[in-house]
Design an enzyme around this catalytic site. Structure first.
Site, PDB file in Angstrom:
ATOM      1  N   GLU A 147       0.980  -1.185  -0.025  1.00 18.11           N
ATOM      2  CA  GLU A 147       0.245  -0.180   0.240  1.00 18.11           C
ATOM      3  C   GLU A 147       0.855   0.999  -0.113  1.00 18.11           C
ATOM      4  O   GLU A 147       1.511   1.409   0.953  1.00 18.11           O
ATOM      5  CB  GLU A 147      -0.785   0.046   1.127  1.00 18.11           C
ATOM      6  CG  GLU A 147      -1.646  -1.286   1.583  1.00 18.11           C
ATOM      7  CD  GLU A 147      -2.650  -1.113   2.972  1.00 18.11           C
ATOM      8  OE1 GLU A 147      -3.289  -2.045   3.044  1.00 18.11           O
ATOM      9  OE2 GLU A 147      -2.185  -0.282   3.328  1.00 18.11           O
ATOM     10  N   ASP A 202      -4.856   8.267  11.341  1.00 14.79           N
ATOM     11  CA  ASP A 202      -3.288   7.927  11.565  1.00 14.79           C
ATOM     12  C   ASP A 202      -2.860   8.085  12.802  1.00 14.79           C
ATOM     13  O   ASP A 202      -2.825   9.191  13.241  1.00 14.79           O
ATOM     14  CB  ASP A 202      -2.611   8.438  10.283  1.00 14.79           C
ATOM     15  CG  ASP A 202      -2.703   8.026   9.044  1.00 14.79           C
ATOM     16  OD1 ASP A 202      -3.135   6.646   8.565  1.00 14.79           O
ATOM     17  OD2 ASP A 202      -2.692   8.751   8.124  1.00 14.79           O
TER      18      ASP A 202
END
Length: 266
Positions: A52, A63
């Site tokens: 990814e 995140d």
């Protein structure tokens, strides 16, 4: 009528080898653009089936601190959205499969059709869209069909059954099962909610399941590989990338051994 998923062969190969696929993550431009290309190449050479490639974004709400810091460094270094395609090309050339993971805002700014066209041209397989829901993805449905790209949406333990079914119907390639609620990051223990979420998914669909959020070593990779089709590793690989290529190779090799040592659910 429906096109073949670009990732179908990858998961079929892993299944034939009685293992889960290993899926790594790195933001394009970290530690710098050349470094991210070298790191992703090292991941593939050391056992990652799929990488990814993250698009660094200035407001990465989902995140954890490791990936946020890496994205900030990439942005300070001048990384542009288009740089992601150079990294994708390098992964494909090394024999891996590449998907892009991006908040939807940078894709919208770049242009959904243009992004899909450029990703397909670079050899990319699809996009993971953590903050896009199927009901708001009309442009992406059209562009992904035009360019034969996989649509990888997220589900979580908190997803209602209705939301789960809608998301599964919209997804192609694999479904990204977030194994814990909250932000990303390596953890000492992998969430116990993940096996239950996988069982819920399998009640509705045979799409491959990738489980992410928290894996940092081979033992945890083996644990997830016992019930998922793909083991996703992000923060731990980003931390290793900050140490250098040898650290990336060592961790990837350990993780690749982990997904092979598990007693995989058939």
């Amino acid at each position: 009528m429906s096109q073949q998923s670009r990732l179908a062969n990858t998961f079929a190969t892993a299944r034939a080898e009685h293992r889960a696929a290993l899926i790594g993550y790195l933001p394009a431009g970290y530690p710098d653009l050349a470094g991210s290309i070298a790191t992703c190449r090292a991941m593939v050479e050391s056992g990652c089936d799929i990488v990814e490639v993250g698009v660094a974004y200035s407001d990465p709400v989902m995140d954890g601190p490791t990936i946020q810091a890496a994205a900030e460094q990439a942005l300070r270094g001048g990384v542009r959205v288009r740089d992601v395609f150079s990294v994708v090309e390098a992964i494909t050339a090394a024999g891996g499969q590449a998907v892009v993971m991006s908040y939807w805002n940078p894709v919208l700014r770049y242009g959904v059709e243009r992004f899909a066209r450029d990703l397909a041209a670079a050899g990319g397989a699809g996009i993971i869209t953590p903050n896009l829901i199927p009901e708001e993805a009309d442009d992406w449905f059209i562009a992904s069909a035009t360019h034969n790209l996989d649509r990888i949406f997220l589900v979580a333990p908190s997803s209602t059954e209705e939301r789960l079914v809608k998301t599964l119907e919209a997804s192609r390639g694999f479904i990204y099962a977030a194994s814990t609620m909250g932000v990303t990051g390596a953890r000492d223990a992998v969430s116990s909610a993940a096996p239950a979420l996988c069982a819920r998914i399998r009640a509705h669909s045979d799409i491959p399941i990738g489980v992410g959020l928290g894996v940092r070593n081979g033992a945890q990779a083996a644990e997830i590989a016992s019930y998922a089709d793909g083991v996703i590793v992000g923060s731990a690989l980003v931390s290793a990338a900050g140490e250098g290529l040898d650290a990336v190779r060592a961790l990837t090799s350990e993780l690749a051994e982990g997904v092979r040592s598990a007693t995989v659910a058939s």
